[in-house]
Design an enzyme around this catalytic site. Structure first.
Site, short mmCIF file in Angstrom:
data_model
loop_
_atom_site.label_atom_id
_atom_site.label_comp_id
_atom_site.label_asym_id
_atom_site.label_seq_id
_atom_site.Cartn_x
_atom_site.Cartn_y
_atom_site.Cartn_z
N LYS A 167 34.11 -15.99 -10.52
CA LYS A 167 34.58 -16.28 -9.15
C LYS A 167 36.08 -16.57 -9.22
O LYS A 167 36.51 -17.47 -9.95
CB LYS A 167 33.83 -17.48 -8.56
CG LYS A 167 34.14 -17.72 -7.08
CD LYS A 167 33.20 -18.78 -6.51
CE LYS A 167 33.34 -18.90 -5.00
NZ LYS A 167 34.61 -19.45 -4.56
N PRO A 169 28.70 -22.17 -4.63
CA PRO A 169 28.64 -23.36 -5.48
C PRO A 169 29.46 -24.48 -4.85
O PRO A 169 30.66 -24.34 -4.65
CB PRO A 169 29.28 -22.88 -6.79
CG PRO A 169 30.18 -21.76 -6.40
CD PRO A 169 29.55 -21.11 -5.21
N GLY A 229 35.01 -16.99 2.02
CA GLY A 229 36.08 -17.66 2.76
C GLY A 229 35.95 -17.49 4.26
O GLY A 229 35.83 -16.36 4.75
N VAL A 269 30.34 -28.58 -5.05
CA VAL A 269 30.25 -29.78 -5.87
C VAL A 269 29.39 -30.83 -5.16
O VAL A 269 29.65 -31.17 -4.00
CB VAL A 269 31.64 -30.34 -6.17
CG1 VAL A 269 31.54 -31.68 -6.89
CG2 VAL A 269 32.43 -29.35 -7.01
N CYS A 289 38.79 -22.98 -8.77
CA CYS A 289 39.04 -24.37 -8.39
C CYS A 289 40.53 -24.69 -8.49
O CYS A 289 41.14 -24.56 -9.55
CB CYS A 289 38.26 -25.31 -9.30
SG CYS A 289 38.54 -27.05 -8.93
N GLN A 321 26.90 -22.01 -12.13
CA GLN A 321 28.35 -21.88 -12.27
C GLN A 321 28.90 -22.96 -13.20
O GLN A 321 28.64 -24.14 -13.02
CB GLN A 321 29.09 -21.99 -10.93
CG GLN A 321 30.56 -21.62 -11.09
CD GLN A 321 31.42 -21.90 -9.88
OE1 GLN A 321 31.68 -23.05 -9.55
NE2 GLN A 321 31.86 -20.84 -9.22
#
Length: 393
Positions: free
Chosen positions: A150, A26, A210, A28, A109, A80
């Site tokens: 997540k 996901p 990651g 932005v 986040c 999400q």
């Protein structure tokens, strides 16, 4: 209602084939339907929408239009949400249930605005609330509909594992674990050992996230941590063909993106079209070309630049994308009507307001409710409330 994919079956099939799911994160503003269509043509198995604020999605027609769109073949798809209370999370999920295969709760986040409002990584200190949010979905939607969370790893690995086990008991379909803590920068090394410990400590599938820039990176993480899936974010932006094993964006990928722009001309903004090309061409353009390309202002000037410097007009390439029809989403008015405004006292929608029992609207002139609702839902500017963000959470 468009066709559905059972996410649990997706993981089972990958396991039976001794492989892992390739996942688009996901992001932005960037992991929207056109980009999802592109990366699926290069080996992505599962896509997420950008992070969407659940309360704004329920309240604001602009948010619903700008933050979510889908096509008939846009599956498997996980939506999400950033949410900090059960009512917003459940209502937002019910609005999108006909158009998605699952919902994901953002608990990763690290941005200040999110933390301040109790979203994202702020939830990692409230595992009981995370469980309540998961249970809310499980209690209100079919079990075949996926619910996931997540997270980022915590400095205390035991706390991370305990939290994952709690979420497993609450009924998550899978978990995505980012291999950095909330305070680490995106360029820092992920903690693969911690990811491996998490993977072996729970039964539900784990998607590792990651540091994935190439297919070799993804394969390496899969083999090292024994996860069920590997998620890529910025690596896919730079090279949408990452999971196909190509290490630099192929020119056919650029052509595919241009074809998508042509097909969905009224559905894709100049900004999104241009920004994706800036990422894709990062390793293709010469250093002196980049500032020129970055300052282009029109679709025509972009195409002219590409054909003058990158592409050969005589070579149409291999354009094999399936151009699906957009689904016209219809959202339940009964749910939307619950979110016409917020109470300043408790920050909840007035329908769920915990202050309302202190006031009797029938015995007032309505000034209390007028003063406690900032604006009507349609007056809100959703993107102003989110800010100018970019990131993968």
């Amino acid at each position: 209602m468009k066709a559905k994919t059972n996410i649990e079956d997706l993981f089972k099939t990958a396991k039976e084939n001794n492989t892992y799911l390739k996942v688009c994160a996901p992001m932005v503003r960037y992991s929207k339907v056109q980009f999802r269509t592109l990366v699926k043509s290069y080996g992505v198995d599962l896509c997420f929408t950008p992070m969407i604020l659940a309360d704004s999605f329920c309240q604001n027609s602009k948010a619903r239009v700008s933050e979510f769109s889908t096509t008939t073949k846009d599956s498997p798809l996980i939506v999400q949400f950033a949410a900090n209370n059960v009512n917003d999370f459940v209502d937002a999920t019910q609005l999108l249930y006909p158009y998605a295969d699952g919902v994901d709760l953002n608990c990763g986040c690290p941005q200040r605005w999110a933390m301040k409002d109790g979203y994202g990584s702020a939830l990692l200190s409230k595992p009981e609330l995370i469980c309540d949010l998961v249970k809310g979905i499980r209690s209100n939607l079919p079990n075949s509909f996926s619910v996931s969370v997540k997270i980022r790893i915590l400095k205390d690995l035991k706390r991370t594992i305990d939290m994952c086990r709690q979420m497993e008991k609450c009924g998550v379909t899978f978990l995505t674990v980012h291999g950095r803590t909330p305070t680490q920068k995106s360029g820092e090394e992920i903690n693969a050992d911690a990811l491996a410990e998490v993977c072996k400590s729970v039964e539900v599938p784990i998607i590792a996230n990651g540091g994935v820039k190439t297919l070799e990176d993804a394969d390496r993480i899969y083999e090292r941590v024994n996860c069920a899936g590997v998620m890529a974010a910025s690596g896919l932006l730079t090279n949408p063909a990452l999971f196909s094993g190509i290490n630099i964006t192929p020119l056919d990928c650029v052509r595919q993106w241009m074809a998508l722009r042509d097909r969905y001309a009224d559905r894709i903004s100049f900004q999104v079209y241009h920004h994706h090309l800036v990422f894709m061409l990062e390793k293709i353009m010469a250093k002196q070309q980049k500032p020129i390309f970055n300052l282009l202002k029109t679709i025509d000037s972009i195409d002219e630049f590409l054909y003058n410097h990158i592409l050969d007009k005589r070579d149409s390439g291999n354009i094999n994308l399936s151009c699906d029809e957009f689904v016209e989403c219809v959202f339940d008015d009964a749910i939307v009507s619950r979110h016409v405004g917020k109470c300043r006292g408790c920050s909840k929608s007035l329908y769920y307001c915990i202050c309302s029992d202190k006031y009797d609207a029938s015995n007032t002139d309505g000034s209390y409710f007028t003063s406690h609702v900032k604006k009507t839902a349609c007056d809100l500017d959703y993107m102003d409330s989110v800010g100018n963000m970019f990131g993968e959470y």
